[in-house]
Design a protein around this motif. Structure first.
Motif, mmCIF file in Angstrom:
data_model
loop_
_atom_site.group_PDB
_atom_site.id
_atom_site.type_symbol
_atom_site.label_atom_id
_atom_site.label_comp_id
_atom_site.label_asym_id
_atom_site.label_seq_id
_atom_site.Cartn_x
_atom_site.Cartn_y
_atom_site.Cartn_z
ATOM 1 N N ILE A 19 -9.210 -3.639 4.136
ATOM 2 C CA ILE A 19 -8.960 -3.986 2.733
ATOM 3 C C ILE A 19 -8.795 -2.705 1.918
ATOM 4 O O ILE A 19 -7.890 -2.599 1.084
ATOM 5 N N ALA A 20 -9.648 -1.725 2.159
ATOM 6 C CA ALA A 20 -9.537 -0.442 1.450
ATOM 7 C C ALA A 20 -8.194 0.222 1.747
ATOM 8 O O ALA A 20 -7.504 0.690 0.827
ATOM 9 N N VAL A 26 -1.028 0.180 1.257
ATOM 10 C CA VAL A 26 -0.071 -0.895 1.508
ATOM 11 C C VAL A 26 0.410 -1.550 0.220
ATOM 12 O O VAL A 26 1.611 -1.816 0.071
ATOM 13 N N VAL A 27 -0.477 -1.805 -0.714
ATOM 14 C CA VAL A 27 -0.114 -2.506 -1.945
ATOM 15 C C VAL A 27 1.005 -1.775 -2.679
ATOM 16 O O VAL A 27 1.988 -2.394 -3.104
ATOM 17 N N SER A 32 6.974 -1.581 -3.977
ATOM 18 C CA SER A 32 8.177 -0.754 -4.099
ATOM 19 C C SER A 32 9.372 -1.291 -3.319
ATOM 20 O O SER A 32 10.476 -0.769 -3.455
ATOM 21 N N VAL A 33 9.151 -2.303 -2.498
ATOM 22 C CA VAL A 33 10.262 -2.878 -1.729
ATOM 23 C C VAL A 33 10.547 -4.289 -2.232
ATOM 24 O O VAL A 33 9.736 -4.897 -2.925
ATOM 25 N N LYS A 37 11.603 -7.952 2.121
ATOM 26 C CA LYS A 37 11.131 -6.880 3.010
ATOM 27 C C LYS A 37 9.612 -6.830 3.058
ATOM 28 O O LYS A 37 9.025 -6.597 4.122
ATOM 29 N N ALA A 38 8.969 -7.039 1.925
ATOM 30 C CA ALA A 38 7.504 -7.053 1.889
ATOM 31 C C ALA A 38 6.969 -8.175 2.773
ATOM 32 O O ALA A 38 6.042 -7.974 3.567
#
Length: 170
Positions: A19-20, A26-27, A32-33, A37-38
């Protein structure tokens, strides 16, 4: 500490770590995509669910697990794998009903992991998981759970965004 407590502790610690990592790395990448794609990246995590087939060799090597629990785990994971592959093809082909399939994958994954865990706990065999199966339960399952959480987050927060960006002239 016994084996049952150790596997729960490993899962919990790995969940916190993943999660960290998701929050730190990752977030921002998902934001940004494009939406498709995400969702493709998060769905791709499920392709590792064929790891469930390892349970046969663990059982042959002496891991105590009832065949009905083993079969429930294998069927659930292979269903999730197949659904993920279908979703990836649908997203590649720019099919809009991919979103429904991703919701279905999220629900299937939660039900599969929940029912498998409950079955192992009820049978009193969660502490008997060992070897590679132990690594899968302690390491890979938290990765999949975080990916499902991120997928649901993407589905909810980006629901107004087009799934596919408009293409220019060809």
């Amino acid at each position: 500490m016994n084996a049952e407590i150790a596997i729960y502790l490993a899962q919990a610690l790995n969940m916190v770590a993943f999660i960290a990592l998701a929050i730190w790395f990752v977030v921002s990448k998902l934001r940004s995509v494009g939406r498709a794609k995400a969702l493709m990246a998060l769905t791709s995590v499920h392709l590792g669910r064929t790891l469930c087939l390892e349970i046969y060799s663990s059982q042959d090597a002496g891991m105590k697990m009832a065949n009905n629990i083993r079969d429930q785990i294998v069927v659930g994971d292979l269903l999730g794998w197949a659904l993920a592959l279908i979703i990836l093809f649908c997203l590649t082909w720019r099919l809009r009903f991919s979103i429904v399939l991703i919701w279905l994958l999220a629900i299937e994954t939660v039900v599969d992991m929940g029912s498998g865990t409950i079955a192992l706990i009820r049978a009193g065999t969660i502490g008997d998981v060992n070897g590679i199966s132990w690594l899968i339960v302690a390491f890979y399952l938290p990765v999949v759970q975080v990916a499902v959480g991120l997928s649901i987050w993407q589905l909810i927060t980006r629901r107004g965004e087009p799934l596919f960006k408009a293409e220019g002239p060809r």
